[in-house]
Design a protein around this motif. Sequence first.
Motif, mmCIF file in Angstrom:
data_model
loop_
_atom_site.group_PDB
_atom_site.id
_atom_site.type_symbol
_atom_site.label_atom_id
_atom_site.label_comp_id
_atom_site.label_asym_id
_atom_site.label_seq_id
_atom_site.Cartn_x
_atom_site.Cartn_y
_atom_site.Cartn_z
ATOM 1 N N VAL A 104 0.851 -1.190 0.000
ATOM 2 C CA VAL A 104 0.000 0.000 0.000
ATOM 3 C C VAL A 104 0.888 1.243 0.000
ATOM 4 C CG1 VAL A 104 -1.705 1.330 1.312
ATOM 5 C CG2 VAL A 104 -1.880 -1.172 1.188
ATOM 6 N N TRP A 105 0.669 2.099 -0.985
ATOM 7 C CA TRP A 105 1.404 3.359 -1.111
ATOM 8 C C TRP A 105 0.491 4.501 -0.687
ATOM 9 C CZ3 TRP A 105 1.650 6.367 -6.254
ATOM 10 C CH2 TRP A 105 2.343 7.576 -6.072
ATOM 11 N N LEU A 106 0.902 5.234 0.325
ATOM 12 C CA LEU A 106 0.166 6.374 0.866
ATOM 13 C C LEU A 106 0.890 7.644 0.439
ATOM 14 C CD1 LEU A 106 -2.000 7.571 2.824
ATOM 15 C CD2 LEU A 106 -0.357 7.162 4.675
ATOM 16 N N HIS A 107 0.203 8.505 -0.304
ATOM 17 C CA HIS A 107 0.851 9.701 -0.854
ATOM 18 C C HIS A 107 0.081 10.950 -0.470
ATOM 19 C CE1 HIS A 107 2.999 12.384 -3.524
ATOM 20 N NE2 HIS A 107 1.847 12.768 -4.048
ATOM 21 N N ILE A 122 5.337 5.421 1.920
ATOM 22 C CA ILE A 122 4.734 6.733 2.138
ATOM 23 C C ILE A 122 5.551 7.771 1.380
ATOM 24 C CG2 ILE A 122 4.003 8.438 3.862
ATOM 25 C CD1 ILE A 122 4.349 5.985 5.888
ATOM 26 N N SER A 123 4.860 8.738 0.786
ATOM 27 C CA SER A 123 5.555 9.864 0.165
ATOM 28 C C SER A 123 4.800 11.150 0.463
ATOM 29 C CB SER A 123 5.703 9.672 -1.350
ATOM 30 O OG SER A 123 4.448 9.451 -1.968
ATOM 31 N N VAL A 124 5.561 12.218 0.615
ATOM 32 C CA VAL A 124 4.983 13.540 0.858
ATOM 33 C C VAL A 124 5.641 14.520 -0.101
ATOM 34 C CG1 VAL A 124 4.273 13.148 3.235
ATOM 35 C CG2 VAL A 124 6.589 13.896 2.794
ATOM 36 N N HIS A 129 4.736 5.143 11.574
ATOM 37 C CA HIS A 129 5.446 4.353 10.568
ATOM 38 C C HIS A 129 6.951 4.520 10.796
ATOM 39 C CE1 HIS A 129 1.666 3.927 8.284
ATOM 40 N NE2 HIS A 129 1.470 5.214 8.524
ATOM 41 N N PRO A 130 7.480 3.938 11.871
ATOM 42 C CA PRO A 130 8.864 4.230 12.241
ATOM 43 C C PRO A 130 9.907 3.739 11.248
ATOM 44 C CG PRO A 130 7.945 2.515 13.638
ATOM 45 C CD PRO A 130 6.808 3.081 12.863
ATOM 46 N N THR A 131 9.587 2.701 10.470
ATOM 47 C CA THR A 131 10.601 2.140 9.573
ATOM 48 C C THR A 131 10.157 2.023 8.123
ATOM 49 O OG1 THR A 131 9.884 -0.130 10.070
ATOM 50 C CG2 THR A 131 11.636 0.805 11.454
ATOM 51 N N ALA A 132 8.929 2.407 7.789
ATOM 52 C CA ALA A 132 8.467 2.296 6.406
ATOM 53 C C ALA A 132 9.270 3.227 5.509
ATOM 54 C CB ALA A 132 6.986 2.654 6.314
ATOM 55 N N PRO A 133 9.536 2.847 4.260
ATOM 56 C CA PRO A 133 10.159 3.780 3.322
ATOM 57 C C PRO A 133 9.335 5.060 3.209
ATOM 58 C CG PRO A 133 10.148 1.567 2.412
ATOM 59 C CD PRO A 133 9.317 1.515 3.657
ATOM 60 N N LEU A 134 9.992 6.199 3.419
ATOM 61 C CA LEU A 134 9.330 7.498 3.417
ATOM 62 C C LEU A 134 10.077 8.411 2.452
ATOM 63 C CD1 LEU A 134 7.398 9.673 4.460
ATOM 64 C CD2 LEU A 134 8.847 9.914 6.496
ATOM 65 N N ASP A 164 17.852 7.808 10.067
ATOM 66 C CA ASP A 164 16.633 7.234 9.485
ATOM 67 C C ASP A 164 16.978 6.730 8.081
ATOM 68 O OD1 ASP A 164 14.145 6.566 8.517
ATOM 69 O OD2 ASP A 164 13.176 8.454 9.047
ATOM 70 N N PRO A 165 17.542 5.523 7.975
ATOM 71 C CA PRO A 165 17.995 5.029 6.670
ATOM 72 C C PRO A 165 16.874 4.764 5.678
ATOM 73 C CG PRO A 165 18.141 3.293 8.327
ATOM 74 C CD PRO A 165 17.824 4.567 9.064
ATOM 75 N N ASN A 166 15.634 4.765 6.137
ATOM 76 C CA ASN A 166 14.497 4.545 5.236
ATOM 77 C C ASN A 166 13.861 5.845 4.760
ATOM 78 O OD1 ASN A 166 14.533 1.653 5.277
ATOM 79 N ND2 ASN A 166 13.770 1.762 7.383
ATOM 80 N N LEU A 167 14.508 6.971 5.047
ATOM 81 C CA LEU A 167 14.054 8.266 4.563
ATOM 82 C C LEU A 167 14.835 8.614 3.303
ATOM 83 C CD1 LEU A 167 12.304 10.829 5.176
ATOM 84 C CD2 LEU A 167 14.321 11.751 6.335
ATOM 85 N N HIS A 168 14.121 9.037 2.255
ATOM 86 C CA HIS A 168 14.747 9.296 0.957
ATOM 87 C C HIS A 168 14.230 10.613 0.376
ATOM 88 C CE1 HIS A 168 15.970 5.040 0.993
ATOM 89 N NE2 HIS A 168 14.746 4.802 1.435
ATOM 90 N N TYR A 169 15.052 11.211 -0.460
ATOM 91 C CA TYR A 169 14.697 12.478 -1.120
ATOM 92 C C TYR A 169 14.533 12.232 -2.614
ATOM 93 C CZ TYR A 169 15.225 17.248 -2.942
ATOM 94 O OH TYR A 169 15.045 18.440 -3.599
#
Length: 389
Positions: A171-174, A231-233, A265-270, A335-340
């Motif tokens: 599930v992708w939450l945007h 998740i993406s913002v 969502h402490p570890t989900a890809p964000l 936070d290694p699962n945080l990406h830009y």
Amino acid sequence: MTAPLTAVPLTAELLRGALDVERTPLGLLPHRLPARARAQNTDGQLAMAEAQPAGVRLAFRTRATTLELDTLPTKRVYVGAPPRPEGLYDLVVDGRLTGQDSVRGGHTLTIDMTDGTFEHTPGTPGTLRFTDLPATPKDVEIWLPHNETTELVALRADAPVEPAPVPDRPVWLHHGSSISHGSDAASPTRTWPALAASRAGVELINLGFGGGALLDPFTARALRDTPADLISVKIGINIVNADAMRMRVFAPAVHGFLDTIREGHPTAPLLVVSPILCPAHEDTPGPSAPDFGGADGRFTFKAMGDPAEVALGKLTLRTIRDELARIVKQRAADDPNLHYVDGLDLYGEADHAELPLPDDIHPDAAAHRRIGERFADLGLNPLSGRVSI
């Protein structure tokens, strides 16, 4: 002999992509913000946007060859602008777009963008009809118009209907602005998030709100509390064109928004996604204002800020991209699962030369497709394969 149509109870179990479903005197009204968030919102634009069902679809399994759906849409009319096209419903059968139609009638919301006023004119429901579907068991989705508030009144079919099985995919939450909401996209399955989700094989929950991506704490809590694997913002354009904050406030607000999401969502890809190219606001702060002097009566948007005020902390898209990149780099150390994702990699100068923004803010249908394909390849595909569900 054609089988008679029978009523199908409309229940929340038939809906995907909505965070809340309101029971109305006529039927069901999907919402993309939960009731607690709606109670804390005082902005009419956001109230309208969250009730427009971008990414929301009926999803069921059936042998039916004929389907009828009664809805009560709310059409928008902008004072001084040409009439808007009717909202489209996309029929998807076993993953393939097989039909489109519109519902005539409904309520009318007349909006004067020069003074921010709204006038509501009541209307009546209309009926959508799809025929000649295969008589075999199939998964059916009816994607609701991404840009029309849509109250579901009745569903009829010539065979039993049951909720579709929960899909076995991430599930992708945007969350984003009107560009993520789908402004100027060809149809609800052709917004860039819907296209990206289809390409990457993920299940979309679209919290793109036209004019409403302003780092509101209640939106962050909605993201926090919604189950998701990815998740993406997408942050920036609304903050600039609303002239909503300066750099001193922006950076802590981004941190707070991300902190809240991470509580659930402490570890989900964000993914933090910066703005796509918008020449009007690359170096000129907001606010934006409508300009009704465009060709064929179309209105465009113009930047009303003073570039000299950037030195005083006013925001432009360029300064926002720099700050988001800095924030993500700082936080990613812990936070290694945080990406830009740089928005210019989704739609940049070369894309603008080929596919210019028709109103100087929003991409057209072809640009939505390009952005969706690139986001799937840059952001979703590298992550979705590493997510276990």
